[in-house]
Design an enzyme around this catalytic site. Structure first.
Site, PDB file in Angstrom:
ATOM      1  N   HIS A 106       0.874  -1.178   0.000  1.00 49.49           N
ATOM      2  CA  HIS A 106       0.000   0.000   0.000  1.00 49.49           C
ATOM      3  C   HIS A 106       0.907   1.223   0.000  1.00 49.49           C
ATOM      4  O   HIS A 106       1.724   1.409   0.908  1.00 49.49           O
ATOM      5  CB  HIS A 106      -0.924  -0.012   1.215  1.00 49.49           C
ATOM      6  CG  HIS A 106      -1.888  -1.163   1.201  1.00 49.49           C
ATOM      7  ND1 HIS A 106      -2.150  -1.932   2.315  1.00 49.49           N
ATOM      8  CD2 HIS A 106      -2.647  -1.672   0.200  1.00 49.49           C
ATOM      9  CE1 HIS A 106      -3.036  -2.871   2.000  1.00 49.49           C
ATOM     10  NE2 HIS A 106      -3.347  -2.732   0.730  1.00 49.49           N
TER      11      HIS A 106
ATOM     12  N   GLU B  80       1.634   3.648   3.170  1.00 47.52           N
ATOM     13  CA  GLU B  80       2.033   3.081   4.459  1.00 47.52           C
ATOM     14  C   GLU B  80       3.553   3.163   4.517  1.00 47.52           C
ATOM     15  O   GLU B  80       4.274   2.308   3.999  1.00 47.52           O
ATOM     16  CB  GLU B  80       1.491   1.658   4.602  1.00 47.52           C
ATOM     17  CG  GLU B  80      -0.043   1.648   4.586  1.00 47.52           C
ATOM     18  CD  GLU B  80      -0.650   0.264   4.643  1.00 47.52           C
ATOM     19  OE1 GLU B  80       0.102  -0.725   4.820  1.00 47.52           O
ATOM     20  OE2 GLU B  80      -1.885   0.153   4.520  1.00 47.52           O
TER      21      GLU B  80
ATOM     22  N   HIS C  78       3.440  -3.456   6.700  1.00 49.40           N
ATOM     23  CA  HIS C  78       2.266  -2.589   6.602  1.00 49.40           C
ATOM     24  C   HIS C  78       2.186  -1.659   7.816  1.00 49.40           C
ATOM     25  O   HIS C  78       2.679  -1.979   8.898  1.00 49.40           O
ATOM     26  CB  HIS C  78       0.981  -3.414   6.544  1.00 49.40           C
ATOM     27  CG  HIS C  78       0.775  -4.125   5.245  1.00 49.40           C
ATOM     28  ND1 HIS C  78      -0.041  -3.639   4.252  1.00 49.40           N
ATOM     29  CD2 HIS C  78       1.306  -5.283   4.777  1.00 49.40           C
ATOM     30  CE1 HIS C  78      -0.019  -4.473   3.226  1.00 49.40           C
ATOM     31  NE2 HIS C  78       0.797  -5.476   3.513  1.00 49.40           N
TER      32      HIS C  78
ATOM     33  N   GLU D  54       2.224  -5.816  10.757  1.00 48.46           N
ATOM     34  CA  GLU D  54       1.364  -4.623  10.774  1.00 48.46           C
ATOM     35  C   GLU D  54       1.692  -3.814  12.022  1.00 48.46           C
ATOM     36  O   GLU D  54       1.769  -4.358  13.127  1.00 48.46           O
ATOM     37  CB  GLU D  54      -0.102  -5.047  10.802  1.00 48.46           C
ATOM     38  CG  GLU D  54      -1.098  -3.930  10.673  1.00 48.46           C
ATOM     39  CD  GLU D  54      -1.450  -3.612   9.235  1.00 48.46           C
ATOM     40  OE1 GLU D  54      -1.374  -2.410   8.873  1.00 48.46           O
ATOM     41  OE2 GLU D  54      -1.820  -4.529   8.476  1.00 48.46           O
TER      42      GLU D  54
END
Length: 318
Positions: free
Chosen positions: A21, A24, A116, A177
């Site tokens: 993404h 990010e 992420h 994450e």
């Protein structure tokens, strides 16, 4: 509950992907740094390959251009006939499949670590598409290496569909994450923490490759139960938002009757489930378009079997 057995074959082809993404920023800038300075990813038995997963989205500092790359790595897309009108992320998924796959074959990379950030208050979270023993041992290792830092494993198995994430192209993989961090913003503390955690993950893979015994243990994991949308008007607009008592309380118990939304008219919306759940990705900015206010999870205890010493064999880098 028991985890799935894991192989003790060494992991010699490893990738670290960032920028799946494009807004990010920890993974974006770590991948860019490692592409210029790959030595940090080298270990005696392997050298991890850095990959900037979505270059066009990172250049535009947006999550994606045409569709979410992390929902596009299915065999349906990867094996379809290419056309000039294909969305950019479909084209990029096929390129990643050539680089890290082909998906579902013996030629695929052994392991992919995908980096992420989230706007939600998840802290450090590992996301695994199944409860494979290796991934649970990895999480347990990080927990022991960082006793003052919660590190949770969130099991996200796509219900009734094939896997679609970038790391699913390889034989095994996991998503790291970290949050909260706003989209398009790079926080030094999260950048440094992610960098250190990547180093620890690569250290664990090295210990695994060298044949370290990994004894059995038990641990709590969080398994996805589905999503909850925001309250909406008849024409689909938001009618309220996440309640202050729920905001920032990711991985904490939510009991029936507790507030989850505050309507714009002032009333509270209460959780109507019949059991305790553990919300995750609460008020994640990227999920507004997906009509997701948060994900519900259940906290379960998993018995993880030992991974015994490797049978002696060469672990030369391919």
């Amino acid at each position: 509950m028991s985890s799935l057995p894991g192989s003790r074959e060494p992991l010699l082809r490893v990738a670290v992907t960032g920028g799946t993404h494009g807004n990010e920023m920890c993974g974006v800038y770590l991948a860019r740094y490692w592409l210029q300075n790959p030595g940090e990813l080298q270990r005696p038995s392997f050298s991890a390959m850095p990959v900037l997963a979505n270059p066009a989205a990172t250049a535009a500092c947006c999550r994606y251009l045409d569709r979410d790359l992390n929902r596009t790595c299915t065999l349906t897309f990867l094996d379809s006939t290419a056309t000039p009108d294909d969305p950019y992320e479909v084209k990029r998924a096929r390129e990643l499949n050539q680089l890290l796959g082909p998906k579902g074959t013996g030629q695929a990379f052994d392991f992919t670590l995908d980096l992420h950030n989230t706007t939600a208050n998840t802290g450090v979270c590992l996301i695994s598409e199944s409860n494979i023993s290796f991934n649970l041992h990895l999480c347990h290792y990080l927990q022991r290496q960082n006793p003052g830092m919660p590190c949770r494993l969130f099991q996200y198995e796509p219900a009734g569909t094939e896997t679609f994430s970038v790391e699913s192209i390889s034989k095994n993989g996991i998503c790291l994450e970290m949050g909260p961090q706003p989209q398009g913003v790079l926080r030094a503390d999260l950048f440094s923490r992610m960098r250190a955690l990547v180093a620890s993950i690569l250290d664990f893979i090295e210990l695994f490759n060298q044949g370290m015994d990994l004894p059995a243990f038990e641990m709590d994991i969080y398994r996805n139960l589905g999503s909850v949308d925001f309250p909406r008007t008849a024409d689909g607009d938001l009618a309220g938002t996440v309640h202050p008592q729920l905001q920032d309380h990711d991985f904490e118990p939510l009991r029936p009757g507790e507030p989850i939304f505050k309507l714009f008219s002032g009333e509270d919306v209460l959780y109507e489930g019949d059991s305790i759940v553990y919300p995750v990705f609460i008020n994640e900015a990227a999920y507004y378009e997906k009509h997701v206010a948060f994900l519900k999870s259940e906290k379960i205890r998993v018995s993880v079997p030992a991974l015994l010493r490797l049978t002696p064999r060469s672990t030369q880098t391919l």
